[in-house]
Design a protein around this motif. Structure first.
Motif, PDB file in Angstrom:
ATOM      1  N   LEU A 164     -11.127 -11.708  -1.065  1.00 43.32           N
ATOM      2  CA  LEU A 164     -11.066 -10.274  -0.818  1.00 43.32           C
ATOM      3  C   LEU A 164      -9.701  -9.911  -0.235  1.00 43.32           C
ATOM      4  N   GLN A 165      -9.255 -10.756   0.691  1.00 45.30           N
ATOM      5  CA  GLN A 165      -7.986 -10.482   1.354  1.00 45.30           C
ATOM      6  C   GLN A 165      -6.831 -10.467   0.360  1.00 45.30           C
ATOM      7  N   ASN A 166      -6.831 -11.434  -0.557  1.00 45.43           N
ATOM      8  CA  ASN A 166      -5.778 -11.453  -1.572  1.00 45.43           C
ATOM      9  C   ASN A 166      -5.847 -10.220  -2.451  1.00 45.43           C
ATOM     10  N   LYS A 167      -7.066  -9.797  -2.745  1.00 38.87           N
ATOM     11  CA  LYS A 167      -7.239  -8.624  -3.599  1.00 38.87           C
ATOM     12  C   LYS A 167      -6.690  -7.376  -2.886  1.00 38.87           C
ATOM     13  N   MET A 168      -7.035  -7.272  -1.605  1.00 39.10           N
ATOM     14  CA  MET A 168      -6.547  -6.121  -0.841  1.00 39.10           C
ATOM     15  C   MET A 168      -5.019  -6.116  -0.795  1.00 39.10           C
ATOM     16  N   ALA A 169      -4.449  -7.290  -0.564  1.00 39.77           N
ATOM     17  CA  ALA A 169      -2.990  -7.378  -0.482  1.00 39.77           C
ATOM     18  C   ALA A 169      -2.364  -7.008  -1.815  1.00 39.77           C
ATOM     19  N   LYS A 170      -2.984  -7.460  -2.879  1.00 39.62           N
ATOM     20  CA  LYS A 170      -2.443  -7.182  -4.205  1.00 39.62           C
ATOM     21  C   LYS A 170      -2.413  -5.678  -4.459  1.00 39.62           C
ATOM     22  N   GLU A 171      -3.522  -5.013  -4.118  1.00 37.76           N
ATOM     23  CA  GLU A 171      -3.564  -3.560  -4.311  1.00 37.76           C
ATOM     24  C   GLU A 171      -2.476  -2.869  -3.502  1.00 37.76           C
ATOM     25  N   LEU A 172      -2.375  -3.304  -2.257  1.00 34.50           N
ATOM     26  CA  LEU A 172      -1.386  -2.702  -1.365  1.00 34.50           C
ATOM     27  C   LEU A 172       0.022  -2.855  -1.950  1.00 34.50           C
ATOM     28  N   LEU A 173       0.345  -4.084  -2.391  1.00 38.65           N
ATOM     29  CA  LEU A 173       1.685  -4.343  -2.906  1.00 38.65           C
ATOM     30  C   LEU A 173       1.913  -3.614  -4.232  1.00 38.65           C
ATOM     31  N   ASP A 174       0.865  -3.543  -5.051  1.00 43.14           N
ATOM     32  CA  ASP A 174       0.990  -2.817  -6.312  1.00 43.14           C
ATOM     33  C   ASP A 174       1.322  -1.358  -6.056  1.00 43.14           C
ATOM     34  N   ASN A 175       0.644  -0.776  -5.055  1.00 40.45           N
ATOM     35  CA  ASN A 175       0.919   0.612  -4.718  1.00 40.45           C
ATOM     36  C   ASN A 175       2.363   0.820  -4.307  1.00 40.45           C
ATOM     37  N   MET A 176       2.953  -0.237  -3.750  1.00 40.01           N
ATOM     38  CA  MET A 176       4.349  -0.129  -3.328  1.00 40.01           C
ATOM     39  C   MET A 176       5.296  -0.557  -4.431  1.00 40.01           C
ATOM     40  N   ASN A 177       4.744  -0.898  -5.598  1.00 39.22           N
ATOM     41  CA  ASN A 177       5.565  -1.400  -6.699  1.00 39.22           C
ATOM     42  C   ASN A 177       6.330  -2.656  -6.339  1.00 39.22           C
ATOM     43  N   ILE A 222       6.414   3.418  13.047  1.00 38.13           N
ATOM     44  CA  ILE A 222       7.785   3.293  13.526  1.00 38.13           C
ATOM     45  C   ILE A 222       8.514   2.307  12.634  1.00 38.13           C
ATOM     46  N   MET A 223       9.663   2.715  12.133  1.00 34.32           N
ATOM     47  CA  MET A 223      10.428   1.809  11.278  1.00 34.32           C
ATOM     48  C   MET A 223      11.769   1.553  11.934  1.00 34.32           C
ATOM     49  N   ASP A 224      11.961   0.323  12.422  1.00 38.07           N
ATOM     50  CA  ASP A 224      13.206  -0.023  13.088  1.00 38.07           C
ATOM     51  C   ASP A 224      14.136  -0.687  12.076  1.00 38.07           C
ATOM     52  N   THR A 264      18.150  -3.400  -0.864  1.00 32.24           N
ATOM     53  CA  THR A 264      19.153  -2.788  -1.734  1.00 32.24           C
ATOM     54  C   THR A 264      18.612  -1.479  -2.290  1.00 32.24           C
ATOM     55  N   GLU A 265      19.482  -0.783  -3.010  1.00 34.75           N
ATOM     56  CA  GLU A 265      19.207   0.587  -3.423  1.00 34.75           C
ATOM     57  C   GLU A 265      17.797   0.818  -3.983  1.00 34.75           C
ATOM     58  N   SER A 266      17.385  -0.039  -4.910  1.00 31.35           N
ATOM     59  CA  SER A 266      16.130   0.284  -5.583  1.00 31.35           C
ATOM     60  C   SER A 266      14.927   0.148  -4.657  1.00 31.35           C
ATOM     61  N   GLU A 267      14.956  -0.860  -3.755  1.00 30.92           N
ATOM     62  CA  GLU A 267      13.851  -0.952  -2.801  1.00 30.92           C
ATOM     63  C   GLU A 267      13.888   0.221  -1.836  1.00 30.92           C
ATOM     64  N   ILE A 268      15.085   0.647  -1.515  1.00 33.08           N
ATOM     65  CA  ILE A 268      15.189   1.768  -0.589  1.00 33.08           C
ATOM     66  C   ILE A 268      14.577   3.015  -1.215  1.00 33.08           C
ATOM     67  N   ASP A 269      14.851   3.229  -2.491  1.00 31.25           N
ATOM     68  CA  ASP A 269      14.241   4.379  -3.176  1.00 31.25           C
ATOM     69  C   ASP A 269      12.729   4.296  -3.086  1.00 31.25           C
ATOM     70  N   GLU A 270      12.234   3.095  -3.315  1.00 33.08           N
ATOM     71  CA  GLU A 270      10.787   2.892  -3.260  1.00 33.08           C
ATOM     72  C   GLU A 270      10.255   3.221  -1.869  1.00 33.08           C
ATOM     73  N   LEU A 271      10.983   2.749  -0.870  1.00 32.53           N
ATOM     74  CA  LEU A 271      10.575   3.006   0.513  1.00 32.53           C
ATOM     75  C   LEU A 271      10.561   4.510   0.793  1.00 32.53           C
ATOM     76  N   PHE A 272      11.576   5.204   0.313  1.00 30.53           N
ATOM     77  CA  PHE A 272      11.636   6.645   0.562  1.00 30.53           C
ATOM     78  C   PHE A 272      10.476   7.366  -0.114  1.00 30.53           C
ATOM     79  N   ARG A 273      10.124   6.902  -1.297  1.00 33.40           N
ATOM     80  CA  ARG A 273       8.979   7.500  -1.981  1.00 33.40           C
ATOM     81  C   ARG A 273       7.725   7.315  -1.125  1.00 33.40           C
ATOM     82  N   ILE A 274       7.563   6.106  -0.581  1.00 29.48           N
ATOM     83  CA  ILE A 274       6.397   5.838   0.268  1.00 29.48           C
ATOM     84  C   ILE A 274       6.433   6.738   1.506  1.00 29.48           C
ATOM     85  N   ILE A 275       7.603   6.880   2.078  1.00 28.87           N
ATOM     86  CA  ILE A 275       7.722   7.712   3.280  1.00 28.87           C
ATOM     87  C   ILE A 275       7.306   9.148   2.974  1.00 28.87           C
TER      88      ILE A 275
END
Ligand SMILES: Nc1ncnc2c1ncn2[C@@H]1O[C@H](COP(=O)(O)OP(=O)(O)OP(=O)(O)O)[C@@H](O)[C@H]1O
Ligand SMILES: [Mg+2]
Lengths: 500, 329
Positions: free
Chosen positions: A119-132, A166-168, A175-186
């Motif tokens: 179950l835990q792996n499944k939950m993690a997979k969903e979470l990570l998929d949502n973050m691309n 809080i994001m420190d 790099t750029e593409s992950e940052i874009d992804e992060l901003f979308r999540i934010i």
């Protein structure tokens, strides 16, 4: 009705020898992204660690949704609905991705006796998929790169579904593409009403995502502004209170200098494929590329930290055999790792010792006794020139703020006095003021005839500092751009060129 | 975003090689080689009576080793397991012989005694922040002394309760119960380590204590629990020991901790924490006892047996470290 979720009033914090926070205040509204900025050592992380129960405060009060609260452990903060992505990675390398994300909150079976890994792996997979993010939940964290680990930290923080996040410096290692992804999540979180504290030294990010900004300097609150009523320059002025250096220097001079380092057909594992390039005396050679492009691997291989499968390395025209970092240093090569905590510093030793570390023979006599006074003189020089913020050279490096730790590594290699220095993400986590000082320093070093390889994921930095830029993609060199023709677009085209 | 995968496929292959599985295979291979060697070298080795005696010899050390695996995975150490085991058997003797309590109560007292010693170790290490080496070294001396004090420095025999010895000697399908208890204990430990929350936190703490704490976990409490768990296994070993000798021998015990720790390390558990398996430890324990038994059968003098055991421990750890180092510098 109170608008703010978090209100911190007159927070005071002392460490032995350091007054880290002096009557500092901060507030955060529901659904806003609030930037918290200041120079290295200003106390941003400390303030947030107090909010999340990592440190006790010496004075002041914290209000959560209008009610005064005592937050005296990380657990207490989690229970209130406050989660944090710490500046330094805090993962358990021997555990899998999923285990790291849900540590302490494992889904259980049979009345809480057994962990439900499936179950835990499944939950993690969903979470990570949502973050691309395409990382398998069952991979051990020690096998991930720093950037991937950072994405896991983000995933972990998101999994709490907290009201305050809080994001420190979350983007320092991305790099750029992950940052874009992060901003979308934010943006998504913001729409859901989550309050976000955003700490970063990358000024250009603030305008993109932040609503308000609070500025700190030397542990004190300087001011708070609405983002649309203030310019970046004004913010920088608030945080440093002085002018900063813009690196400009002459371009063409280096074309005729002799080649100090030549790499031919370097191949190592699957990350470095047939890499060839030249480095001239007094030149700053930038290495650009996306995460995982193999830039760090080239550097590690060149430095003898990883074995090479084939290829040749020439220094000043002489073929050399570099089998270990010791050989590399003997040949005048220095390497500043991107992962300073793991490869750059001895955290439990003081600043003086760390700066002397790569040059020990110089600081000891024939019988092996240390010349501590010389160590101190040398360290003091770099504490001054790099403006390392520390009560003294005797302070343990682990007690310095992140950016100041980075400066200590730079001091260490400058002490060593190499001919060729490889800087892997030299300004990661460094504030604008210090960054410009490091740029100035790099330029000075190059002018003195040192040759520099600078790996950086910040395109503006690469463009501004390099005489020439090598672009890598999937282990190969996909482009070489001289400074006068290089643009962000050209670099990105090469960096995504998978056909090469 | 494809580049994020950054070739997980290549790392995966490495993963398999790097995982504890490889070390376990190596250890298992070494065990098989040892057995083959002694079988060829001596006709006595493969006889059923000799095999049973190997199994019996492994049981006590095996239970100890399995127990201390937990603490070692946290990155700690427990030097008090040898004398703690003795102390537990003395307390069992006190309960059964001196106080005349029923046997099962005596067994319970033994296990609880071990758990209590572990509990105190846990408090010292987790709460008082005394380095594990020192805290458990002190506990080793304390339990050694107490065993002698309580027993009056004389063995306590289970004269009135001959059934007590059955805990170790009774046979099921020809296998002594002591051995069966060892296997059951190992299976239990394996489940705790891999399927329960205790095991999860065990690895987490050993891997990165600070990060575990920052994840909101009460690391002090879990360290105490883990030490107590190790202690409970030590108590069980004490009971087995007493049953096997049909007496509690207060002067015995010191040195057992090193054999147990050696077995754990041979089995691939890292002394720096975060990595380890129970099956590895079991294999390690067998390597130790097969080696000793084989050397004895071949009439290698006692002194040389000890020397060889030392060599084996160093070689085993070297092989492990060399293998790991080849992966990453
Ligand atoms: N555990 C500690 N012990 C002693 N001093 C500390 C400790 N943690 C932080 N400090 C000091 O407190 C001050 C504030 O540090 P902090 O980490 O909050 O800075 P920061 O604003 O986050 O800087 P950076 O941008 O470099 O991350 C620094 O001078 C630092 O040296
Ligand atoms: Mg910080």
């Amino acid at each position: 009705m109170v608008k703010n979720v978090i209100k911190m009033v007159d927070i005071d914090k002392r460490f032995p020898g350091v007054h880290a926070l002096k009557d500092c205040s901060f507030e955060l509204n529901k659904g806003e992204v609030h930037a918290l900025i200041g120079e290295n050592g200003a106390g941003k992380s400390t303030l947030m660690k107090i909010l999340t129960g990592v440190y006790d405060k010496n004075g002041g009060a914290i209000y959560y949704k209008g009610k005064e609260v005592e937050i005296n452990s990380p657990k207490a903060a989690q229970e209130l609905g406050i989660s944090i992505i710490h500046q330094e990675l805090n993962l358990m390398p021997d555990l899998t991705v999923a285990e790291n994300i849900y540590i302490g909150r494992e889904p259980m079976r049979f009345k809480g006796i057994f962990c439900d890994s499936l179950l835990q792996n499944k939950m993690a997979k969903e979470l990570l998929d949502n973050m691309n993010v395409k990382i398998e939940p069952t991979v051990k964290v020690e096998q991930l790169t720093v950037a991937q680990q950072q994405m896991i930290e983000i995933a972990k923080a998101l999994s709490f579904n907290s009201e305050v996040l809080i994001m420190d410096e979350p983007t320092a290692a991305l790099t750029e593409s992950e940052i874009d992804e992060l901003f979308r999540i934010i943006q998504e979180l913001k729409a859901k009403g989550v309050g976000i504290v955003y700490i970063s030294h990358r000024m250009e990010e603030l305008k993109k995502i932040c609503d308000r900004v609070t500025v700190m300097r030397d542990g004190e609150y300087v001011g708070m502004k609405n983002m649309n009523e203030v310019t970046i320059d004004e913010i920088i002025k608030m945080m440093v209170g002085r002018e900063i250096y813009e690196g400009v220097h002459d371009l063409e001079r280096h074309q005729n200098h002799e080649v100090v380092l030549e790499v031919k057909h370097l191949t190592s594992g699957k990350k470095v494929k047939d890499v060839s390039f030249q480095l001239r005396k007094g030149e700053i050679l930038g290495f650009a590329g996306l995460m995982g492009a193999g830039r760090t691997e080239v550097a590690r291989c060149l430095f003898g930290a990883d074995p090479k499968d084939s290829g040749e390395i020439y220094i000043n025209g002489q073929k050399v055999h570099i089998r270990s970092p010791k050989d590399a240093v003997a040949n005048g090569i220095g390497y500043l790792s991107e992962d300073r905590k793991r490869y750059g510093l001895v955290l439990g030793l003081d600043v003086n010792t760390n700066i002397a570390m790569a040059t020990m023979p110089k600081f000891s006599n024939r019988l092996g006794f240390l010349k501590e006074d010389q160590e101190k003189v040398n360290a003091t020089k770099y504490i001054d020139t790099l403006s390392i913020k520390t009560p003294s050279g005797k302070q343990l490096v682990q007690n310095l703020s992140g950016g100041n730790q980075q400066k200590v590594v730079i001091g260490k290699w400058l002490t060593r006095n190499c001919d060729i220095l490889i800087f892997d993400e030299p300004t990661r986590g460094i504030d604008v003021g210090a960054k410009s000082e490091i740029y100035k320093l790099l330029n000075e070093l190059a002018d003195q005839g040192m040759s520099i390889i600078m790996i950086s994921s910040e395109l503006p930095e690469v463009l501004r500092m390099s005489h020439r830029i090598m672009v890598m993609c999937e282990g190969k060199i996909t482009g070489e751009l001289s400074r006068n023709i290089a643009t962000q677009e050209r670099i990105m085209t090469c960096a995504t060129d998978r056909t090469a | 975003m494809e580049h994020i995968i950054a070739d997980i496929s290549t790392t995966k292959k490495k993963n398999l090689f790097k995982s504890g599985a490889a070390q376990k295979l190596l250890a298992l291979g070494a065990l098989v080689l040892l057995i083959l060697f002694f079988t060829l070298a001596s006709p006595v080795f493969m006889t059923s009576s000799n095999l049973i005696s190997i199994l019996l010899a492994t049981a006590v050390n095996g239970v100890l080793a399995v127990g201390v695996t937990f603490v070692i995975i946290t990155g700690g150490i427990d030097l008090s397991i040898g004398t703690g085991m003795t102390f537990a058997s003395v307390m069992t003797g006190v309960a059964i012989t001196f106080l005349g309590l029923p046997i099962f109560v005596g067994v319970f007292v033994g296990i609880l005694t071990g758990a209590f010693i572990g509990f105190i170790n846990g408090i010292n290490v987790a709460k008082l922040k005394i380095p594990a080496f020192i805290a458990t070294l002190g506990m080793m001396m304390i339990t050694k002394g107490l065993s002698l004090v309580i027993s009056g420095a004389k063995p306590i025999y289970f004269m009135d309760t001959p059934e007590f010895a059955n805990i170790s000697k009774a046979t099921v399908l020809g296998i002594p119960s002591g051995v069966i208890i060892f296997f059951l204990a190992a299976v239990l430990a394996h489940i705790i380590l891999n399927k329960t929350i205790i095991g999860r936190f065990n690895f987490a703490i050993g891997s990165n204590l600070q990060a575990t704490r920052l994840s909101g976990i009460n690391t002090e409490r879990w360290l105490i629990i883990i030490h107590s768990l190790t202690g409970a296994f030590v108590g069980l070993a004490g009971v087995l020991m007493a049953a096997r000798l049909n007496s509690a021998q207060p002067a015995l015990g010191q040195g057992y901790e090193l054999d147990a720790i050696a077995a754990v390390v041979i089995g691939g558990t890292s002394l720096s924490g975060g990595k380890g398996t129970i099956s590895g430890t079991v294999i390690g324990a067998f390597i130790m006892s097969v080696l000793l038994n084989g050397l004895r059968i071949m009439s290698v003098p006692q002194e040389w047996q000890t020397v060889l055991t030392g060599v084996i421990v160093i070689v085993a750890v070297f092989v492990d470290i060399y293998r790991r180092n080849k992966q990453s510098i």
